[in-house]
Scaffold this active site. Structure first.
Site, PDB file in Angstrom:
ATOM      1  CG  HIS A 258      77.028  46.221  39.693  1.00 22.28           C
ATOM      2  ND1 HIS A 258      75.560  45.491  39.930  1.00 22.28           N
ATOM      3  CD2 HIS A 258      77.499  45.701  38.351  1.00 22.28           C
ATOM      4  CE1 HIS A 258      75.965  44.320  39.623  1.00 22.28           C
ATOM      5  NE2 HIS A 258      76.898  44.880  38.540  1.00 22.28           N
TER       6      HIS A 258
ATOM      7  CG  ASP B 285      76.043  40.292  37.755  1.00 17.45           C
ATOM      8  OD1 ASP B 285      76.259  41.068  38.356  1.00 17.45           O
ATOM      9  OD2 ASP B 285      75.738  39.989  36.220  1.00 17.45           O
TER      10      ASP B 285
ATOM     11  CG  HIS C   9      75.799  47.116  34.336  1.00 13.48           C
ATOM     12  ND1 HIS C   9      74.737  47.273  33.821  1.00 13.48           N
ATOM     13  CD2 HIS C   9      75.515  46.308  34.498  1.00 13.48           C
ATOM     14  CE1 HIS C   9      73.771  45.889  33.964  1.00 13.48           C
ATOM     15  NE2 HIS C   9      74.213  45.286  34.359  1.00 13.48           N
ATOM     16  CG  ASN C  10      77.300  52.079  39.304  1.00 18.38           C
ATOM     17  OD1 ASN C  10      77.888  51.816  40.491  1.00 18.38           O
ATOM     18  ND2 ASN C  10      76.216  52.942  39.437  1.00 18.38           N
ATOM     19  CG  PHE C  11      84.173  50.910  41.192  1.00 17.53           C
ATOM     20  CD1 PHE C  11      85.102  49.881  40.588  1.00 17.53           C
ATOM     21  CD2 PHE C  11      84.230  51.099  42.230  1.00 17.53           C
ATOM     22  CE1 PHE C  11      86.086  50.007  41.172  1.00 17.53           C
ATOM     23  CE2 PHE C  11      86.298  51.346  42.924  1.00 17.53           C
ATOM     24  CZ  PHE C  11      86.469  49.783  42.319  1.00 17.53           C
TER      25      PHE C  11
ATOM     26  CG  HIS D  14      81.718  41.684  37.280  1.00 21.54           C
ATOM     27  ND1 HIS D  14      81.213  42.733  38.239  1.00 21.54           N
ATOM     28  CD2 HIS D  14      80.424  41.486  36.556  1.00 21.54           C
ATOM     29  CE1 HIS D  14      80.223  42.772  38.242  1.00 21.54           C
ATOM     30  NE2 HIS D  14      78.769  42.544  37.936  1.00 21.54           N
ATOM     31  CG  ASP D  15      78.983  44.377  35.105  1.00 18.68           C
ATOM     32  OD1 ASP D  15      79.249  44.001  33.602  1.00 18.68           O
ATOM     33  OD2 ASP D  15      78.108  44.696  35.003  1.00 18.68           O
TER      34      ASP D  15
ATOM     35  CD  GLN E 159      62.893  44.432  40.689  1.00 22.11           C
ATOM     36  OE1 GLN E 159      63.776  44.205  40.503  1.00 22.11           O
ATOM     37  NE2 GLN E 159      63.150  45.152  39.094  1.00 22.11           N
TER      38      GLN E 159
END
Length: 384
Positions: free
Chosen positions: A95, A252, A91-93, A131-132, A303
């Site tokens: 993403h 997302d 969950h970083n830029f 969004h994150d 997964q």
């Protein structure tokens, strides 16, 4: 009355460089394919890509942005948002830009201009970028379980998503990073409402309800969607909100519906973040969530379950509504088969377990391939 003029912002008044000129042609070309990968981009290329998708690509949304939002503000806004993302494994830029790209690509494939206004399309790109923002690297249940300040502040209700919305609009309180400084008040309120709605619906607890609503929308308007005329069905604010939420949420959680090389890398990074949270849960003496125990969870097997029970129902409804998204089902069918093969290699499960899982995987893979083929054929037939 307008919210104020973008004047007197010093050096930011200078004409900024074009985002297109800041990007290698290979990146620009990749954005028009399903193969775009943000993971190896430099910081500057990530920022330039974000701006490029907002103002430089062809389409009504970018044209509206160029005419109504000072480009210097878009650059300053994007740089500020990038600085407020943390260096989490997933969950970083990177993403955030991947989700912006996903929203952009989906809107292109389904010809969203037919039923989403140019301002709504632009607001979805902004929502994707933010969004994150400020993501803590742990999920909502962890925040609630530990009585984190975010859980306390937002009464245990979507604390991360509420924080993302707040942080995104806090960025725009400064003049030089305010995208909507020249926008009429009523339009600003509409854009703000749409952005908040879309981001709040990235909370996975809203996933099943969204899938149910998408299925109902198709059942009630199957003729319009089958005729590739979604504009005849997507008219009310609730329908527009539902599809907007689908676009952002779908992008997302799109790891399993990407080409395999990107899918596999993103999945490992996401699981790394889950495992790090699991380590924190063990240290804190609280229950370790289902996918977070690195000593017990096999990533390929996880997964398979994620695809089967979470992603496949969503992709099925998305392709029913929008046949041009058939590539998502095709990738999904291929990827679950790949994960199954790796699971057998890594975990060496018992033969009876292999037989059961293989049967499930084969059934779903074939279902996705049939869905993709039928949607593609239907699209060709309707388009003549």
């Amino acid at each position: 009355q307008k919210r104020g003029k973008a004047e007197g912002v010093g050096s930011m008044d200078r004409e900024p460089r074009s985002a297109a000129n800041s990007l290698p042609i290979s990146i620009v070309d990749a954005l028009q394919t399903p193969n775009f990968n943000t993971l190896d981009l430099s910081k500057e290329h990530k920022i330039s890509t974000a701006v490029y998708l907002m103002v430089d690509v062809a389409g009504a949304a970018s044209a509206w942005a160029r005419n109504n939002i000072p480009e210097a503000h878009i650059w300053a806004f994007t740089r500020k948002v990038e600085s407020e993302y943390h260096a989490n494994p997933f969950h970083n830029f990177a993403h955030a830009i991947d989700v912006e790209y996903g929203v952009y690509r989906y809107m292109c494939l389904i010809d969203a201009e037919r039923f989403l206004s140019q301002t709504m399309q632009f607001s979805l790109l902004v929502a994707a970028i933010g969004h994150d923002i400020g993501h803590t690297g742990v999920n909502n249940p962890f925040l609630v379980e530990t009585s984190h300040e975010l859980a306390v502040r937002y009464n245990d209700r979507s604390p991360l998503e509420n924080m993302h919305c707040a942080r995104l609009f806090q960025v725009m309180t400064a003049l030089d990073t305010n995208l909507f400084v020249n926008i009429e008040r009523d339009l600003y309120k509409e854009l703000r409402k749409g952005i908040i709605h879309a981001i709040l619906h990235t909370d996975v607890t809203k996933h099943n309800e969204m899938i149910k609503d998408l299925g109902m929308l198709y059942q009630m308007n199957s003729q319009s969607f089958d005729d590739l005329k979604p504009e005849n069905a997507i008219k009310s604010s609730s329908e527009i909100g539902l599809i907007s939420g689908m676009l952002l949420h779908g992008a997302d959680v799109s790891n399993p519906i990407k080409p395999w090389e990107v899918c596999a890398r993103l999945a490992r990074l996401c699981m790394d973040e889950f495992f790090a949270q699991g380590d924190m849960e063990k240290k804190a003496g609280i229950p370790v969530q289902m996918l977070n125990d690195r000593d017990k969870v096999n990533t390929p097997n996880a997964q398979i379950g994620f695809i089967e029970f979470f992603i496949a129902p969503m992709v099925t409804e998305m392709v029913h509504l929008f046949p041009p998204l058939h590539c998502l089902a095709e990738f999904l069918g291929q990827n679950i088969q790949n994960w199954s093969d790796i699971w057998q290699q890594e975990a060496a499960p018992a033969p009876d377990v292999v037989a059961k899982v293989t049967a499930r995987v084969q059934k779903l893979s074939e279902k996705m391939q049939v869905l993709a083929q039928q949607a593609e054929q239907h699209e060709r037939l309707k388009q003549g």
